[in-house]
Design a protein around this motif. Structure first.
Motif, short mmCIF file in Angstrom:
data_model
loop_
_atom_site.label_atom_id
_atom_site.label_comp_id
_atom_site.label_asym_id
_atom_site.label_seq_id
_atom_site.Cartn_x
_atom_site.Cartn_y
_atom_site.Cartn_z
N GLU A 156 -9.15 -11.12 8.04
CA GLU A 156 -8.90 -11.79 7.30
C GLU A 156 -8.33 -11.26 5.26
O GLU A 156 -7.69 -11.27 4.83
N LEU A 157 -8.94 -9.77 5.72
CA LEU A 157 -8.73 -9.08 4.00
C LEU A 157 -7.15 -8.46 4.49
O LEU A 157 -6.18 -8.44 2.95
N LYS B 76 -4.49 -9.55 6.73
CA LYS B 76 -3.84 -10.74 6.41
C LYS B 76 -3.26 -11.12 4.22
O LYS B 76 -2.73 -10.87 4.26
N LYS B 77 -4.70 -11.15 3.88
CA LYS B 77 -4.86 -11.73 2.33
C LYS B 77 -4.27 -10.63 1.78
O LYS B 77 -2.95 -10.85 0.49
N ASN B 78 -4.18 -9.12 2.29
CA ASN B 78 -3.50 -7.96 1.31
C ASN B 78 -2.03 -7.49 1.26
O ASN B 78 -1.53 -7.65 0.55
N GLU C 123 -0.32 -10.86 1.81
CA GLU C 123 0.26 -11.55 1.68
C GLU C 123 0.55 -11.52 -0.05
O GLU C 123 1.23 -12.08 -0.71
N ASN C 124 -0.69 -10.75 -0.79
CA ASN C 124 -0.17 -11.03 -1.65
C ASN C 124 0.20 -9.08 -2.79
O ASN C 124 0.45 -9.83 -3.52
N ASN D 107 6.41 -11.01 -0.96
CA ASN D 107 6.45 -12.11 -2.45
C ASN D 107 7.27 -12.29 -3.56
O ASN D 107 7.23 -13.65 -3.44
N LYS E 158 7.96 -15.54 -0.64
CA LYS E 158 8.22 -16.22 -1.05
C LYS E 158 7.55 -17.28 -1.77
O LYS E 158 7.27 -18.73 -1.83
#
Length: 134
Positions: free
Chosen positions: A103-104, A106-108, A110-111, A117, A120
């Motif tokens: 989960e972390l 994926k979050k990293n 995508e951020n 970026n 998106k």
């Protein structure tokens, strides 16, 4: 940070992009549509490369080991105006490391991905990140 590429083409022939010590040949003619990448596929390839680069980057920052990673990317081309939309990706990370927090990761990705970026901000992206142990 700044980036530079050089590209060229000739009439009724294919084209190429020069990036550092890399040359990428791509299709611009109907004859090459089944054999060479087209600009839309290069765009998706850049998106995929961004994600894979960040798997490597975050493996160090998040302190996990992995043997390899694979990504599949697909997109829908809209017609009016012509543009990419509905980008979908599936990232598979091969690892037996219990420190890998999917989960972390994926979050990293995508951020903090530059290409991610940029994309998106103009189209919808959905994705899944999976861990496989082998």
């Amino acid at each position: 940070m700044r980036y530079f590429v050089n590209a060229s083409s000739s009439s009724k022939n294919n084209a190429s992009i020069a990036i550092k010590h890399t040359e990428i040949v791509f299709g611009t003619t109907p004859e090459s549509q089944d054999t060479l990448a087209n600009p839309a596929e290069l765009f998706l390839g850049s998106f995929a490369a961004c994600i894979l680069k960040n798997v490597e980057r975050f493996s160090t920052l998040m302190k996990f080991e992995y043997s390899n990673a694979e990504i599949r990317v697909s997109a829908t081309r809209l017609e009016k105006p012509p543009r990419m939309d509905g980008i979908k990706y599936e990232l598979i990370v091969y690892s037996t490391d219990n420190n890998l927090n999917m989960e972390l990761l994926k979050k990293n990705i995508e951020n903090f991905g530059t290409i991610f970026n940029t994309v998106k901000s103009s189209c919808t992206i959905t994705g899944a990140v999976k861990k496989l142990t082998v």
